[in-house]
Design an enzyme around this catalytic site. Structure first.
Site, PDB file in Angstrom:
ATOM      1  N   HIS A   1       0.779  -1.151  -0.216  1.00 21.16           N
ATOM      2  CA  HIS A   1       0.131  -0.092   0.046  1.00 21.16           C
ATOM      3  C   HIS A   1       0.962   1.403   0.037  1.00 21.16           C
ATOM      4  CE1 HIS A   1      -3.767  -2.179   0.397  1.00 21.16           C
ATOM      5  NE2 HIS A   1      -3.647  -2.621   1.686  1.00 21.16           N
TER       6      HIS A   1
ATOM      7  N   ASP B   1      -2.848 -10.636  -2.431  1.00 18.75           N
ATOM      8  CA  ASP B   1      -3.472  -9.976  -0.916  1.00 18.75           C
ATOM      9  C   ASP B   1      -4.705  -9.667  -1.405  1.00 18.75           C
ATOM     10  OD1 ASP B   1      -2.128  -8.555   1.787  1.00 18.75           O
ATOM     11  OD2 ASP B   1      -3.902  -7.730   0.906  1.00 18.75           O
TER      12      ASP B   1
ATOM     13  N   HIS C   1      -6.521  -7.008  -0.482  1.00 19.38           N
ATOM     14  CA  HIS C   1      -6.476  -5.579  -0.747  1.00 19.38           C
ATOM     15  C   HIS C   1      -5.873  -5.330  -1.800  1.00 19.38           C
ATOM     16  CE1 HIS C   1      -7.312  -6.056   3.790  1.00 19.38           C
ATOM     17  NE2 HIS C   1      -8.274  -5.259   3.352  1.00 19.38           N
TER      18      HIS C   1
ATOM     19  N   ASP D   1      -4.467 -12.638   3.526  1.00 23.18           N
ATOM     20  CA  ASP D   1      -5.782 -12.157   4.096  1.00 23.18           C
ATOM     21  C   ASP D   1      -7.044 -12.438   3.282  1.00 23.18           C
ATOM     22  OD1 ASP D   1      -4.789 -10.302   2.223  1.00 23.18           O
ATOM     23  OD2 ASP D   1      -4.901  -8.583   3.648  1.00 23.18           O
TER      24      ASP D   1
END
Length: 650
Positions: A146, A186, A188, A279
């Site tokens: 991120h 991931d 996200h 995740d």
């Protein structure tokens, strides 16, 4: 330097590097509050790999700090300096810095951990590119995908994978790496990685993530399939944005087979950098998807067909400790190429998955001819069974659903049954050699009731029997103690006792509050089995819920919160001191749940008569009180206000 590959029966074993450095665990919340991106994330992975005997067959590397010049290949100088200097400031200044960025926290070790995380990924990538390693896994934190050029966000400070990719391309042209495939699975979207290579055709960035039309973190349009890159990098950014949660193995493998694998064949990368967030794993509290260790292993195995298997995994997210440990083990076993992958997945992708895949193929086919053909309707029109959504207004129903889900989780592994048994026996053998005192303040104060958790069975008032511990040996000793904890009763009902509250304690309370506890000397293995049963789980997990690392932590810190998905009721292990050089442990709910009890969000409830009677019998037979005194003790605990931080709330 890594050792040369060994040969056995003519087979060359792959050289797999593992990076783990305990220093990265020092990055933690400054006030000790619970946070999903916590040190135990990498500890449980390392402990899992050790118990499985994997670390002994890999090249183990310590952490390496990144150089500023390498970080500035993708980050601004101001950003690098901000991260470097932020944890040298006083607490109030660090808090101010953290408030300026998105979803991060700072303490005195944050900068060092961030430098180690980025530098360690660079080190492994360089060794794989040189041929010193065939592949590697950097077990690092904080994560990175991120982080943008000038901003820390989403638990990330430096973009670890992007730094490594730029280092190979721009600083080490002698290594011959000209094309890099970055795969980000991931849950996200890797917004930072996407932006850093937006116009770079040397790096193909592929991200599959939960998007929900921009409603899922990090939000906005960045994760859309229309974001394909610009200029010379146009077509080299591929997003597969799920429309919903609950996507599992079938959905991810469909994206692999019908998007990633065909494009990877055309791109023909020299090395693959994998942003390995776990995740999207089943049971993750933030992801809401359902990928199993088997699913991750198959995705990785498919990638091994490219770049001569030169793959560098860098840990990103993943916040269910059991899932992240099992998934990591599954992947390392694939890198080692020990055994054929065991398992199967009979599920069918969601209809929304096919919609997304078809939209991505249509958008990218101008750049990648392998995506031009339409998928057969027989494939895309398969009907998906309606998924089970684990929601309920009833505490007991929610616990049943969690039990069912976690029972499935405990059986998810790419190993065959024999392999699972070996892993389970391994941790049990280790923990059976360690004694602890289990301090009980509830129904377990009555020995016959406690023995149900050890030897199985039930006593009067229980609606269902206990399965018992794997080791059914009776306690080695029994004693009593009084501790400054606040006893209270909460929840409206339980599966075992029916309507009425059950006992919890608040360890942060008025020193005048004293709770009587019966101490049983048992093994740490048996303590885990009690924890499993107290939280409604089976005892046949392939890994402990509270291992040796957790024991060291709880003695150091006083308490250790457990994984919320695995311990929804008794999720906090508290150390009360030592008795004869043996640690005294009790279990209660987390401090955040105590606050919910105090505010009324979770109800305080007096115990049912059958449950209260077990406490009374324990206190009386233990010689602590007369029957009348025991009744008064329980009545007082059930009616007295619950104190939080010195203030009483009802």
């Amino acid at each position: 330097m890594p050792e040369k590959p060994s040969e056995s029966n003519g087979k060359v074993h792959r050289k797999v590097g593992l990076v783990y450095d305990e220093t990265m665990c020092k990055h933690d919340t400054p006030d000790g509050e619970a946070h999903p991106e916590r040190p135990d994330r990498i500890r449980v992975i390392w402990e899992k790999l050790q118990l499985a005997g994997v670390t002994q067959r890999c090249v183990v590397l310590g952490g390496t700090k990144a150089e500023d010049a390498h970080l500035q290949l993708v980050h601004t100088k101001d950003h690098v300096n901000l991260v470097k200097s932020s944890t040298n400031k006083k607490d109030y200044q660090s808090d101010r810095v953290a408030s300026l960025v998105n979803s991060i926290y700072l303490n005195g070790s944050t900068s060092e951990a961030a430098y180690l995380a980025a530098g360690s990924v660079v080190e492994v990538a360089e060794k794989v590119a040189k041929g010193e390693l065939d592949s590697g896994f950097a077990i690092v934190r904080p994560p990175g995908h991120h982080a943008e050029a000038d901003e820390a966000m989403g638990f990330c400070f430096f973009n670890n994978v992007a730094v490594a990719a730029s280092y190979l391309l721009d600083e080490r042209p002698d290594l011959g790496v000209k094309k890099i495939l970055v795969v980000d699975w991931d849950v996200h979207h890797g917004n930072g990685t996407q932006k850093m290579f937006w116009e770079d055709p040397r790096v193909l960035v592929f991200s599959v993530h939960r998007h929900e039309d921009g409603g899922f973190y990090p939000g906005g349009d960045d994760g859309s399939y229309n974001m394909v890159g610009e200029g010379p990098g146009e077509g080299f950014n591929i997003n597969v944005p799920w429309e919903q949660g609950r996507c599992g193995d079938a959905d991810y493998l469909a994206a692999w087979d019908h998007i990633l694998i065909p494009v990877a064949k055309e791109f023909n990368p020299d090395i693959i950098l994998l942003s390995a967030g776990f995740d999207a794993a089943i049971g993750d509290p933030l992801g809401g998807c359902r990928v199993t260790p088997y699913g991750y292993s198959v995705m990785l195995k498919k990638l091994m067909e490219f770049a001569q298997g030169k793959i560098v995994m860098a840990l990103e997210g993943g916040y269910n400790l059991d899932s992240i440990a099992k998934s990591s083990l599954a992947c390392v076993q694939v890198l080692l190429e020990d055994n054929p992958i065991q398992g199967s997945s009979e599920a069918i992708p969601f209809m929304s998955t096919w919609r997304v895949i078809q939209a991505v193929r249509k958008r990218l086919c101008a750049y990648w001819p392998s995506l031009a053909d339409e998928l057969p309707s027989k494939l895309t029109n398969q009907k998906t069974p309606t998924p089970i959504v684990l929601t309920s207004n009833s505490n007991s129903e929610a616990k049943d659903n969690a039990h069912e889900l976690l029972d499935q989780m405990s059986k998810l592994n790419i190993e065959n049954h024999q392999g699972d048994t070996k892993v389970s026996r391994s941790w049990r053998s280790d923990l059976s050699k360690v004694d602890v005192w289990y301090a009980s303040f509830g129904s377990n104060m009555w020995k016959p009731r406690f023995l149900c958790y050890i030897q199985g069975g039930q006593v009067e008032g229980m609606t269902k029997p206990c399965v018992g511990s794997m080791d059914k040996s009776p306690p080695k000793g029994i004693t009593w103690g009084t501790y400054p904890n606040r006893l209270f009763f909460g929840r409206e009902s339980t599966n075992v006792w029916g309507k009425g509250g059950v006992a919890f304690t608040n360890p942060l309370t008025n020193p005048n509050d004293q709770t009587h506890m019966c101490l049983y000397r048992i093994t740490l293995e048996q303590f885990n089995d009690v924890l499993f049963q107290e939280n409604g789980l089976n005892v046949d997990f392939a890994s402990p819920i509270f291992g040796l690392t957790a024991l060291q932590l709880v003695e150091k810190n006083g308490s250790t919160p457990l994984e919320a998905a695995l311990a929804p009721w008794y999720g906090n292990v508290v150390c009360l001191g030592r008795e004869g050089d043996v640690p005294i442990l009790t279990m209660t709910c987390t401090l955040s749940v105590i606050e919910k009890f105090a505010s009324g969000e979770v109800p305080l409830s007096p115990p049912a008569k059958a449950y209260a009677n077990t406490l009374i019998r324990g206190l009386v037979e233990g010689g602590i009180f007369s029957e009348e005194e025991a009744e008064a003790y329980i009545d007082n605990a059930a009616s007295k206000p619950l104190y939080i931080n010195g203030a009483s709330r009802f």
